[in-house]
Design a protein around this motif. Structure first.
Motif, PDB file in Angstrom:
ATOM      1  N   ALA A   4       2.301  -1.738   4.657  1.00  0.00           N
ATOM      2  CA  ALA A   4       1.177  -2.581   5.241  1.00  0.00           C
ATOM      3  C   ALA A   4       1.547  -2.863   6.570  1.00  0.00           C
ATOM      4  CB  ALA A   4       0.850  -3.798   4.380  1.00  0.00           C
ATOM      5  N   SER A   5       2.858  -3.296   6.797  1.00  0.00           N
ATOM      6  CA  SER A   5       3.341  -3.768   8.137  1.00  0.00           C
ATOM      7  C   SER A   5       3.240  -2.894   9.358  1.00  0.00           C
ATOM      8  CB  SER A   5       4.887  -4.134   8.118  1.00  0.00           C
ATOM      9  OG  SER A   5       5.475  -3.087   7.883  1.00  0.00           O
ATOM     10  N   PHE A   6       3.040  -1.521   9.082  1.00  0.00           N
ATOM     11  CA  PHE A   6       2.842  -0.446  10.010  1.00  0.00           C
ATOM     12  C   PHE A   6       1.521  -0.833  10.815  1.00  0.00           C
ATOM     13  CE2 PHE A   6       6.157   1.655   7.523  1.00  0.00           C
ATOM     14  CZ  PHE A   6       7.036   2.185   8.484  1.00  0.00           C
ATOM     15  N   ILE A   7       0.615  -1.117   9.881  1.00  0.00           N
ATOM     16  CA  ILE A   7      -0.788  -1.287  10.421  1.00  0.00           C
ATOM     17  C   ILE A   7      -0.719  -2.564  11.322  1.00  0.00           C
ATOM     18  CG2 ILE A   7      -3.190  -1.812   9.730  1.00  0.00           C
ATOM     19  CD1 ILE A   7      -2.243  -0.413   6.995  1.00  0.00           C
ATOM     20  N   SER A   8      -0.079  -3.554  10.884  1.00  0.00           N
ATOM     21  CA  SER A   8       0.043  -4.720  11.739  1.00  0.00           C
ATOM     22  C   SER A   8       0.691  -4.481  12.885  1.00  0.00           C
ATOM     23  CB  SER A   8       0.445  -6.143  10.794  1.00  0.00           C
ATOM     24  OG  SER A   8       1.603  -5.855  10.487  1.00  0.00           O
ATOM     25  N   ASP A  50      -3.512   7.010   7.181  1.00  0.00           N
ATOM     26  CA  ASP A  50      -4.936   6.931   7.346  1.00  0.00           C
ATOM     27  C   ASP A  50      -5.440   5.956   8.107  1.00  0.00           C
ATOM     28  OD1 ASP A  50      -5.227   9.320   5.686  1.00  0.00           O
ATOM     29  OD2 ASP A  50      -5.894   8.231   3.934  1.00  0.00           O
ATOM     30  N   LYS A  51      -5.005   4.678   7.762  1.00  0.00           N
ATOM     31  CA  LYS A  51      -5.511   3.595   8.421  1.00  0.00           C
ATOM     32  C   LYS A  51      -4.994   3.522   9.985  1.00  0.00           C
ATOM     33  CE  LYS A  51      -6.215   0.664   4.379  1.00  0.00           C
ATOM     34  NZ  LYS A  51      -6.055  -0.233   3.443  1.00  0.00           N
ATOM     35  N   CYS A  52      -3.722   3.955  10.156  1.00  0.00           N
ATOM     36  CA  CYS A  52      -3.199   3.874  11.513  1.00  0.00           C
ATOM     37  C   CYS A  52      -3.543   5.224  12.479  1.00  0.00           C
ATOM     38  CB  CYS A  52      -1.560   4.251  11.535  1.00  0.00           C
ATOM     39  SG  CYS A  52      -0.317   2.774  11.028  1.00  0.00           S
ATOM     40  N   GLY A  53      -3.986   6.241  11.753  1.00  0.00           N
ATOM     41  CA  GLY A  53      -4.747   7.421  12.307  1.00  0.00           C
ATOM     42  C   GLY A  53      -6.033   6.825  12.846  1.00  0.00           C
ATOM     43  N   ARG A  54      -6.809   6.046  12.047  1.00  0.00           N
ATOM     44  CA  ARG A  54      -7.970   5.566  12.317  1.00  0.00           C
ATOM     45  C   ARG A  54      -8.066   4.622  13.536  1.00  0.00           C
ATOM     46  NH1 ARG A  54      -9.576   3.743   7.709  1.00  0.00           N
ATOM     47  NH2 ARG A  54     -10.054   5.602   6.886  1.00  0.00           N
ATOM     48  N   GLU A  55      -6.856   3.755  13.374  1.00  0.00           N
ATOM     49  CA  GLU A  55      -6.842   3.040  14.536  1.00  0.00           C
ATOM     50  C   GLU A  55      -6.660   3.607  15.948  1.00  0.00           C
ATOM     51  OE1 GLU A  55      -6.940  -0.454  15.062  1.00  0.00           O
ATOM     52  OE2 GLU A  55      -7.574  -0.546  12.990  1.00  0.00           O
ATOM     53  N   GLY A 108      -7.904   6.598  16.835  1.00  0.00           N
ATOM     54  CA  GLY A 108      -9.169   7.558  17.204  1.00  0.00           C
ATOM     55  C   GLY A 108      -9.127   8.733  16.407  1.00  0.00           C
ATOM     56  N   ILE A 109      -8.331   8.936  15.422  1.00  0.00           N
ATOM     57  CA  ILE A 109      -8.411  10.304  14.610  1.00  0.00           C
ATOM     58  C   ILE A 109      -9.362  10.021  13.493  1.00  0.00           C
ATOM     59  CG2 ILE A 109      -7.096  11.861  13.302  1.00  0.00           C
ATOM     60  CD1 ILE A 109      -4.668  11.045  14.934  1.00  0.00           C
ATOM     61  N   SER A 110     -10.215  11.175  13.230  1.00  0.00           N
ATOM     62  CA  SER A 110     -11.103  10.805  12.030  1.00  0.00           C
ATOM     63  C   SER A 110     -11.118  12.265  11.372  1.00  0.00           C
ATOM     64  CB  SER A 110     -12.580  10.816  12.709  1.00  0.00           C
ATOM     65  OG  SER A 110     -12.944  11.996  13.708  1.00  0.00           O
ATOM     66  N   GLY A 111     -11.806  12.265  10.372  1.00  0.00           N
ATOM     67  CA  GLY A 111     -11.971  13.354   9.297  1.00  0.00           C
ATOM     68  C   GLY A 111     -11.897  12.601   7.825  1.00  0.00           C
ATOM     69  N   ASN A 112     -12.143  13.657   6.987  1.00  0.00           N
ATOM     70  CA  ASN A 112     -12.154  13.410   5.591  1.00  0.00           C
ATOM     71  C   ASN A 112     -10.834  12.898   5.044  1.00  0.00           C
ATOM     72  OD1 ASN A 112     -14.037  12.991   3.613  1.00  0.00           O
ATOM     73  ND2 ASN A 112     -13.412  14.683   2.400  1.00  0.00           N
ATOM     74  N   MET A 113      -9.588  13.457   5.460  1.00  0.00           N
ATOM     75  CA  MET A 113      -8.287  13.038   5.077  1.00  0.00           C
ATOM     76  C   MET A 113      -7.598  12.844   6.559  1.00  0.00           C
ATOM     77  SD  MET A 113      -7.708  15.634   2.163  1.00  0.00           S
ATOM     78  CE  MET A 113      -8.009  17.274   2.809  1.00  0.00           C
ATOM     79  N   ILE A 114      -7.682  11.609   6.911  1.00  0.00           N
ATOM     80  CA  ILE A 114      -7.099  11.340   8.369  1.00  0.00           C
ATOM     81  C   ILE A 114      -5.706  11.718   8.511  1.00  0.00           C
ATOM     82  CG2 ILE A 114      -6.814   9.369   9.892  1.00  0.00           C
ATOM     83  CD1 ILE A 114      -9.441   8.074   9.004  1.00  0.00           C
ATOM     84  N   GLY A 115      -4.778  11.311   7.489  1.00  0.00           N
ATOM     85  CA  GLY A 115      -3.265  11.787   7.688  1.00  0.00           C
ATOM     86  C   GLY A 115      -3.209  13.140   7.713  1.00  0.00           C
ATOM     87  N   LYS A 116      -4.031  13.909   7.168  1.00  0.00           N
ATOM     88  CA  LYS A 116      -3.874  15.460   7.341  1.00  0.00           C
ATOM     89  C   LYS A 116      -4.421  15.658   8.771  1.00  0.00           C
ATOM     90  CE  LYS A 116      -2.939  19.456   5.495  1.00  0.00           C
ATOM     91  NZ  LYS A 116      -1.314  19.631   5.416  1.00  0.00           N
ATOM     92  N   GLU A 117      -5.394  15.062   9.176  1.00  0.00           N
ATOM     93  CA  GLU A 117      -5.814  15.568  10.459  1.00  0.00           C
ATOM     94  C   GLU A 117      -5.009  15.151  11.491  1.00  0.00           C
ATOM     95  OE1 GLU A 117      -8.643  17.070  11.507  1.00  0.00           O
ATOM     96  OE2 GLU A 117      -9.307  17.328   9.294  1.00  0.00           O
ATOM     97  N   MET A 118      -4.276  13.963  11.311  1.00  0.00           N
ATOM     98  CA  MET A 118      -3.332  13.434  12.351  1.00  0.00           C
ATOM     99  C   MET A 118      -2.076  14.672  12.372  1.00  0.00           C
ATOM    100  SD  MET A 118      -1.534   9.751  12.814  1.00  0.00           S
ATOM    101  CE  MET A 118      -0.697   9.446  11.156  1.00  0.00           C
ATOM    102  N   GLU A 119      -1.608  15.026  11.381  1.00  0.00           N
ATOM    103  CA  GLU A 119      -0.729  16.084  11.336  1.00  0.00           C
ATOM    104  C   GLU A 119      -1.123  17.218  12.102  1.00  0.00           C
ATOM    105  OE1 GLU A 119       2.110  18.817   8.286  1.00  0.00           O
ATOM    106  OE2 GLU A 119       0.171  18.026   7.646  1.00  0.00           O
ATOM    107  N   LYS A 120      -2.265  17.603  11.776  1.00  0.00           N
ATOM    108  CA  LYS A 120      -2.866  18.697  12.614  1.00  0.00           C
ATOM    109  C   LYS A 120      -3.040  18.532  13.872  1.00  0.00           C
ATOM    110  CE  LYS A 120      -7.090  21.663  13.059  1.00  0.00           C
ATOM    111  NZ  LYS A 120      -8.609  21.919  12.311  1.00  0.00           N
ATOM    112  N   ILE A 178       0.940  -1.221  -0.131  1.00  0.00           N
ATOM    113  CA  ILE A 178       0.051  -0.143  -0.125  1.00  0.00           C
ATOM    114  C   ILE A 178       0.750   1.184   0.134  1.00  0.00           C
ATOM    115  CG2 ILE A 178      -1.914  -1.139   1.157  1.00  0.00           C
ATOM    116  CD1 ILE A 178      -1.079   0.218   3.556  1.00  0.00           C
ATOM    117  N   ALA A 179       0.160   2.454  -0.237  1.00  0.00           N
ATOM    118  CA  ALA A 179       0.849   3.552  -0.311  1.00  0.00           C
ATOM    119  C   ALA A 179       1.286   4.144   1.051  1.00  0.00           C
ATOM    120  CB  ALA A 179       0.224   4.616  -1.276  1.00  0.00           C
ATOM    121  N   ALA A 180       2.067   5.217   1.258  1.00  0.00           N
ATOM    122  CA  ALA A 180       2.099   5.643   2.750  1.00  0.00           C
ATOM    123  C   ALA A 180       1.165   6.425   3.265  1.00  0.00           C
ATOM    124  CB  ALA A 180       3.582   6.779   2.518  1.00  0.00           C
TER     125      ALA A 180
END
Length: 387
Positions: free
Chosen positions: A249-253, A194-199, A201-213, A187-189
């Motif tokens: 992908a390994s980051f999520i696991s 996004d998937k790690c951020g969701r895990e 508890g970060i939410s939003g339309n662009m989760i990676g961007k929300e995590m940076e914020k 998968i892409a970075a």
């Protein structure tokens, strides 16, 4: 390899503008953004003017991510409306119509691409003007050259193209000459962020961007201890350590395993969330940079210019890490597009189309969109017309 073929479905004699003042309509619909830009190419000696930029983004918060069929419907419903509004608002109608249409042909989601590309073909026929079908990733790669009218960065240069759909390190020696040095094997970075951020508890339309914020708001937690362990992949095994490839992908696991081990699957408080988010983001970024440094070493590259583009490329921590670690390796000039030009946008498609058009390239009207279109095989796709 793509099969070369020439379509004879359409035999339209196009009014091809000379290399002088001309106007460009650009369309981008590769994923969940419907983007339209008007560019005025006053002269070839100065950058084009961005007359207007418009974007409509599908809201995917409730769906937990982009659903391809929803994105396709969004683009098909929105692109014609957006184009009509922007050309009417600026009077680019009738005899005052655009002289060139640039549209994303691929790579991307087929359903999304079709909405924009079929409209572009229809307008090209109706207005009797040329069409340039643009590679989406070429748009990201070339967009820093917009501000300098194609003067900087000069070829050759290195690029990190990083988004929710793609992550690759590319060596570019010419407009159509690109070598992919490092690509992702899963998968892409941006998808991993996004998937790690969701895990956690970060939410939003662009989760990676929300995590940076979220991290910027909690900068005092950066680097502080937390019972959490996540490691950069492809480093311990001797053979894989020197492989020029990314694996995200390994980051999520790893994240799920660490959360289950230390916190019973939950982030206990906001301080821990910020500390864990910092580790996730930093380690993902370091994985990208480690492989870039390896490519420079193994390929014995001597380049002084570096581009970082794509949605994730707007992240300020990533930019600082790149400058800090690549400067000692001989990289002197770093090119980071402004944030609006990092995410998917039609301006980058318009500029890439301008560069292609002024080198004599247009696209046959009997062509179609394509889901995968590697940067190192741009000219091998059917449908190019070379003046």
């Amino acid at each position: 390899m793509f099969q070369r073929r020439t379509s004879s479905i359409f035999k339209v004699v196009l009014r091809v503008p000379q290399i002088r003042r001309y106007r460009v309509l650009a369309i981008e619909t590769s994923c969940d953004d419907t983007c339209v830009t008007l560019l005025d190419r006053h002269t070839v000696t100065a950058p084009p003017s961005v007359v207007d930029e418009r974007k409509l983004t599908l809201n995917s918060v409730e769906a937990g991510g982009v659903v391809p069929k929803d994105a396709a419907l969004h683009n098909r419903k929105s692109v014609s409306v957006l184009v009509k509004e922007v050309i009417e608002d600026h009077g680019w109608i009738g005899n005052n119509r655009p002289d060139l249409i640039c549209c994303t042909r691929g790579p991307g989601m087929i359903g999304s691409l079709v909405g924009g590309y079929q409209l572009a073909i229809g307008l090209s026929i109706a207005w009797n003007v040329p069409l340039v079908g643009v590679n989406h990733m070429l748009g990201h790669l070339l967009v820093p050259r917009l501000a300098t009218n194609g003067e900087e960065p000069k070829f050759p240069f290195l690029s990190l193209l990083v988004s929710g759909g793609h992550t690759m390190c590319v060596l570019s020696t010419g407009l159509m000459d690109h070598e992919i040095l490092v690509n992702t094997i899963d998968i892409a970075a941006g998808d991993a962020l996004d998937k790690c951020g969701r895990e956690i508890g970060i939410s939003g339309n662009m989760i990676g961007k929300e995590m940076e914020k979220f991290l910027i708001e909690n900068k005092e937690q950066w680097g502080k201890f937390v019972e959490f362990d996540i490691k950069e992949p492809m480093q311990n095994n001797g053979e894989r350590k020197n492989v020029l490839a990314y694996s995200f992908a390994s980051f999520i696991s790893q994240l799920k395993s660490s959360l289950g081990k230390y916190h019973n699957g939950e982030v206990q408080n906001e301080e821990n969330k910020a500390r864990i988010a910092y580790i996730i983001q930093t380690t993902i970024f370091q994985h990208m940079i480690t492989k870039i440094k390896l490519a420079i070493k193994l390929k014995n590259l001597k380049v002084d210019s570096f581009v970082c583009s794509g949605g994730v490329g707007s992240n300020l921590q990533l930019r600082e890490m790149l400058k800090e670690q690549l400067t000692p390796l001989g990289v002197e000039k770093f090119y980071f597009p402004e944030p609006r030009l990092c995410t998917d946008n039609a301006t980058m498609i318009g500029w890439a189309g301008i560069e292609l058009f002024e080198q004599g390239y247009t696209t046959n009207l009997g062509t179609s969109v394509i889901r995968k279109w590697p940067l190192d095989e741009i000219l091998e796709l059917d449908g190019w017309i070379k003046r």
